[in-house]
Design an enzyme around this catalytic site. Structure first.
Site, short mmCIF file in Angstrom:
data_model
loop_
_atom_site.label_atom_id
_atom_site.label_comp_id
_atom_site.label_asym_id
_atom_site.label_seq_id
_atom_site.Cartn_x
_atom_site.Cartn_y
_atom_site.Cartn_z
N LEU A 1 11.29 1.06 6.83
CA LEU A 1 10.66 1.53 5.60
C LEU A 1 11.44 2.71 5.05
O LEU A 1 11.86 3.59 5.80
CB LEU A 1 9.22 1.95 5.89
CG LEU A 1 8.42 2.42 4.67
CD1 LEU A 1 8.17 1.25 3.72
CD2 LEU A 1 7.11 3.06 5.10
N ARG B 1 8.17 4.14 -4.99
CA ARG B 1 8.22 3.14 -3.91
C ARG B 1 7.19 2.04 -4.13
O ARG B 1 7.45 0.87 -3.85
CB ARG B 1 8.01 3.81 -2.55
CG ARG B 1 8.20 2.83 -1.39
CD ARG B 1 8.20 3.50 -0.05
NE ARG B 1 6.90 4.13 0.25
CZ ARG B 1 6.66 4.84 1.34
NH1 ARG B 1 7.62 5.02 2.24
NH2 ARG B 1 5.47 5.39 1.54
N TYR C 1 0.83 -1.20 0.00
CA TYR C 1 0.00 0.00 0.00
C TYR C 1 0.86 1.25 0.00
O TYR C 1 2.06 1.20 0.24
CB TYR C 1 -0.96 0.01 1.19
CG TYR C 1 -0.33 0.38 2.52
CD1 TYR C 1 -0.54 1.64 3.08
CD2 TYR C 1 0.45 -0.53 3.24
CE1 TYR C 1 0.02 1.98 4.31
CE2 TYR C 1 1.01 -0.19 4.46
CZ TYR C 1 0.79 1.07 4.99
OH TYR C 1 1.34 1.40 6.20
N GLU D 1 12.11 1.88 14.04
CA GLU D 1 11.22 2.95 13.59
C GLU D 1 9.98 2.96 14.46
O GLU D 1 9.81 2.12 15.35
CB GLU D 1 10.85 2.76 12.12
CG GLU D 1 10.22 1.42 11.82
CD GLU D 1 10.12 1.12 10.32
OE1 GLU D 1 10.29 2.04 9.52
OE2 GLU D 1 9.87 -0.05 9.98
N LYS E 1 6.56 -1.97 1.69
CA LYS E 1 5.40 -1.40 2.39
C LYS E 1 4.19 -2.32 2.23
O LYS E 1 3.27 -2.07 1.45
CB LYS E 1 5.10 0.01 1.87
CG LYS E 1 4.19 0.83 2.79
CD LYS E 1 4.11 2.27 2.32
CE LYS E 1 3.15 3.10 3.16
NZ LYS E 1 3.65 3.32 4.53
#
Length: 286
Positions: free
Chosen positions: A206, A52, A33, A182, A150
């Site tokens: 990410l 991306r 996504y 993260e 992702k």
């Protein structure tokens, strides 16, 4: 008023939007996504999100559902139909519906599923939290090893958000081998003696689109940046901390595990970076 959403070539009221129960995104979390922010009716860093998305699809060997030009047209149509001024567009691509449940990937004849919808967030650039800062807790990072893709595998980040909420905080920073990876849905930073410190790119985090923009703007503003892992103890001893994401932009962090960071208020580096990011991103929005 019902939102208009996009499902596999059709614009539909959200109440009429459906996908198959056999879609691999539903059964296997087999999908990726992107979330693109909208400010003043324009898309922020659409090109970065498209690049991306293409990388994520390639890494999982999922077919590309449409061209970048078609994708941009869909984004713009959803903004127009839903009269979005400030908000986000959520996009999800799954491997599609093979007709029955199976661990093995379906053949090339199965088309990927493309779903998109908007979320209106009036005044998101003027978030009250950006003025007060947020509180985070630290939790163990037990996600799979390819966090650079992702994917829609968001159960543990969701659990992390709930752990933070239960502890009276706003978010959680995940820790692996003693170092922060993260946040649950963002990239993490600390500031010490004017130097911005954030983990380097790898499979561990990410590759944030907002992260890339913010670090570029920081360099242009002659701010010093060091890309390396940092510990929770380093974060507690830092002068400032913040995170970046497409929906929150640059968000100051003022407390971690109940310990105040710096003065316990948003610091000058995070505050200035947020100002620069919003100013520069609006200039290039499309």
């Amino acid at each position: 008023m019902s939102r208009i959403v996009y499902v596999n070539g059709q614009y539909l009221p959200e109440s009429e939007a459906t996908i198959s129960i056999f879609d691999r995104g539903f059964l296997m979390a087999d999908g990726v996504y992107e979330v693109t922010s909208v400010l003043d009716g324009k898309l922020l860093d659409f090109a970065g999100h498209s690049v991306r998305l293409a990388r994520s699809l390639k890494e999982l060997d999922i077919a590309t559902p449409c061209s970048d030009e078609e994708l941009l047209a869909i984004h713009r149509e959803l903004v127009t139909r839903n009269e979005v001024v400030d908000g986000m567009i959520y996009l999800q691509v799954t491997r599609g519906n093979p007709g029955d449940r199976d661990f093995a990937f379906p053949g090339a004849d199965v088309k990927p599923t493309l779903v998109m919808f908007t979320q209106s967030k009036p005044g998101m650039a003027d978030s009250p939290q950006a003025k007060t800062g947020i509180k985070v807790i630290s939790i163990e990072d037990i996600r799979w090893g390819r966090r650079d893709i992702k994917t829609v595998q968001l159960l543990y980040p969701s659990m992390g958000k709930m752990m933070a909420k239960k502890a009276g905080a706003d978010d959680a920073w995940m820790v692996e081998d003693g170092h922060v990876t993260e946040g649950t849905s963002n990239n993490a930073y600390i500031v010490k003696n004017g130097r911005i410190i954030t983990r380097q790119l790898s499979h561990d985090i990410l590759h944030g689109i907002t992260r890339a923009a913010v670090l570029r703007f920081a360099a242009e503003a002659q701010m010093e940046v060091e890309e390396r892992p940092f510990t929770i103890d380093e974060a507690k001893a830092a002068d400032e901390a913040f995170f970046t994401s497409a929906s929150a932009f640059v968000m100051p962090v003022v407390e971690i595990d109940e310990a105040a960071i710096g003065t316990g208020k948003p610091g000058p580096v995070a505050t200035r970076l947020r100002e620069i990011y919003l100013e520069e991103s609006r200039k290039t929005a499309i």
